[in-house]
Design a protein around this motif. Structure first.
Motif, short mmCIF file in Angstrom:
data_model
loop_
_atom_site.label_atom_id
_atom_site.label_comp_id
_atom_site.label_asym_id
_atom_site.label_seq_id
_atom_site.Cartn_x
_atom_site.Cartn_y
_atom_site.Cartn_z
N SER A 34 -36.49 121.22 90.75
CA SER A 34 -37.81 121.58 91.28
C SER A 34 -38.06 123.09 91.25
O SER A 34 -39.20 123.53 91.29
CB SER A 34 -37.96 121.06 92.72
N ALA A 35 -36.98 123.87 91.19
CA ALA A 35 -37.14 125.33 91.13
C ALA A 35 -37.61 125.79 89.77
O ALA A 35 -38.12 126.89 89.61
CB ALA A 35 -35.84 126.03 91.50
N GLY A 36 -37.44 124.94 88.73
CA GLY A 36 -37.80 125.33 87.39
C GLY A 36 -36.68 126.09 86.70
O GLY A 36 -35.56 126.14 87.19
N CYS A 37 -37.00 126.70 85.57
CA CYS A 37 -36.00 127.46 84.83
C CYS A 37 -36.60 128.76 84.34
O CYS A 37 -37.81 128.91 84.23
CB CYS A 37 -35.50 126.65 83.64
N LEU A 38 -35.73 129.72 84.05
CA LEU A 38 -36.15 130.97 83.42
C LEU A 38 -35.90 130.85 81.92
O LEU A 38 -34.80 130.47 81.51
CB LEU A 38 -35.37 132.15 84.01
#
Length: 314
Positions: A34-38
Motif C-alpha cells: 500500500s505504500a507503493g514503490c520508488l
C-alpha cells in the motif's frame, strides 16, 4: 522507528515530514504494498491533467507523411484501449510507462498521475495548474439538498467555468421543487431535464447569491490577490525592490515578510534559498485561493447568463 534501528537524526519530525512527502509525491502504485514503490526515472515526469493528455496530435498525425509522426491502425487502437499511463507488469517484472499520444523529438513527455483538483495537487505534489479542467469549488449546501437526492456530496460542486456539476444541478432542481410534487418529477430529475422555468430561475438566483455571499466573507478580493501576486513576482524577480512592494500597499505581504523574518532579506540584492522558497510557497497559496474565488465569480456570471436566456415569466 527505534525497532528498526534508525539513526536518531532520521527519527526527527523534520525527517518524518521528508519521508511522508516523498511517499505522497514520488511513489508509484504496486499491487503488493500500500505504500507503493520508488521507481528511478519514473518520478521525473511532469503532470498533465487527464483531459490535456489527449492532444489533437494523435488524430492529426496521419496527416504527416513522415515515418516519425505517422501512426498505423494498430497503434491508434492501442491508444484507445489503454486507460492508464503506467503500471507494474508481472510479465516483465518491471514498471512500464506508455505514451498516450504521439510525441515528437524534443517535446516534453507528460504523465497523468490521476484526476486531481488544484488543492489536491498542491497538497500531494506541491504545485497547481493555471488551467485545471478537473478543479472544483464546493459550497455549503442546505442539509435537505443532500438528503433528498442520492448523489454523493463530493459530486456536488462548481466547475472551473462556473457551471454547476450535473449532480449539483439535478439536486438543486429537486430541492427547489415543492415536496408534494417531487415524486411526479423525479424521473425528469435523474435525466437532468429542465423541470420548469420558474424552478430554474430560483436555483440560478440561489446559487449566484450563495457564491456572492462566500466571496463577500473572504478576507481579500480577487483584485487584491492579483495585486499581491504582482508584488510577490516583483520581489522574486528583483529582490531589492522593497520600495515597489511598499507602493503596492500589500499589507498581507508585509505581514508575511515580518512573520517569516524576511524583511531584511527584501532589501538585499539576492534572496537566500530559504527566503525564495518561502515566497514561492506563499505565491502558490495565493494562486490557489485566487483560482477558487475565480470559480465562484464565474458561477455568478454563469447563473446570470442562464437566467437571462430563460423565457420571460410574463
Amino acid at each position: 522507528m527505534q525497532e528498526i534501528d534508525l539513526k536518531s537524526q532520521l527519527r526527527s519530525f523534520r525527517s518524518w515530514l521528508w519521508a511522508s512527502a516523498t511517499i505522497s509525491s514520488r511513489t508509484l502504485h504496486v499491487p503488493w504494498d500500500s505504500a507503493g514503490c520508488l521507481c528511478p526515472v519514473g518520478d521525473l515526469f511532469n503532470y498533465a491533467a487527464p483531459e490535456e493528455e489527449y492532444s489533437s496530435d494523435v488524430a492529426s498525425s496521419s496527416e504527416h507523411n513522415d515515418t516519425e509522426g505517422a501512426l498505423d491502425a494498430k497503434q491508434l487502437d492501442s491508444y484507445s484501449v489503454r486507460l492508464t499511463d503506467g503500471g507494474y507488469e508481472d510479465e516483465t517484472a518491471s514498471y512500464c510507462f506508455y505514451a498516450k499520444r504521439c510525441y515528437r523529438k524534443g517535446e516534453q513527455v507528460l504523465l497523468s498521475y490521476g484526476t486531481y483538483t488544484n488543492l489536491e495537487l498542491l497538497e500531494h505534489y506541491g504545485f497547481l495548474l493555471d488551467m485545471n479542467p478537473n478543479d472544483k469549488a464546493f459550497i455549503e449546501l442546505d442539509a435537505d439538498v443532500c438528503k433528498i437526492s442520492s448523489w454523493p456530496k463530493d459530486s456536488l460542486y462548481i466547475q472551473p467555468d462556473g457551471s454547476p456539476s450535473f449532480a449539483l444541478l439535478c439536486a438543486l432542481r429537486l430541492w427547489a421543487t415543492p415536496a408534494n410534487h417531487r415524486k411526479a418529477v423525479k424521473h425528469m430529475f435523474y435525466t437532468g431535464s429542465l423541470l420548469s422555468v420558474e424552478n430554474e430561475l430560483f436555483i440560478m438566483k440561489w446559487l449566484a447569491k450563495k457564491c456572492q455571499q462566500l466571496l463577500g466573507r473572504m478576507l481579500s478580493t480577487i483584485d487584491e490577490d492579483n495585486l499581491l501576486l504582482r508584488c510577490i513576482n516583483m520581489m522574486l524577480d528583483q529582490p531589492s525592490c522593497v520600495e515597489g512592494v511598499e507602493a503596492c500597499s500589500c499589507r498581507e505581504l508585509e505581514s508575511f515578510l515580518q512573520v517569516n523574518c524576511l524583511v531584511n532579506q527584501a532589501t538585499e540584492s539576492q534572496l537566500s534559498v530559504k527566503a525564495k522558497r518561502s515566497l514561492e510557497r506563499f505565491e502558490l497559496v495565493i494562486k490557489w485561493r485566487l483560482s477558487h474565488k475565480t470559480m465562484l465569480l464565474n458561477c455568478v456570471s454563469y447563473c446570470q447568463r442562464i437566467s437571462d436566456s430563460l423565457p420571460s415569466q410574463h
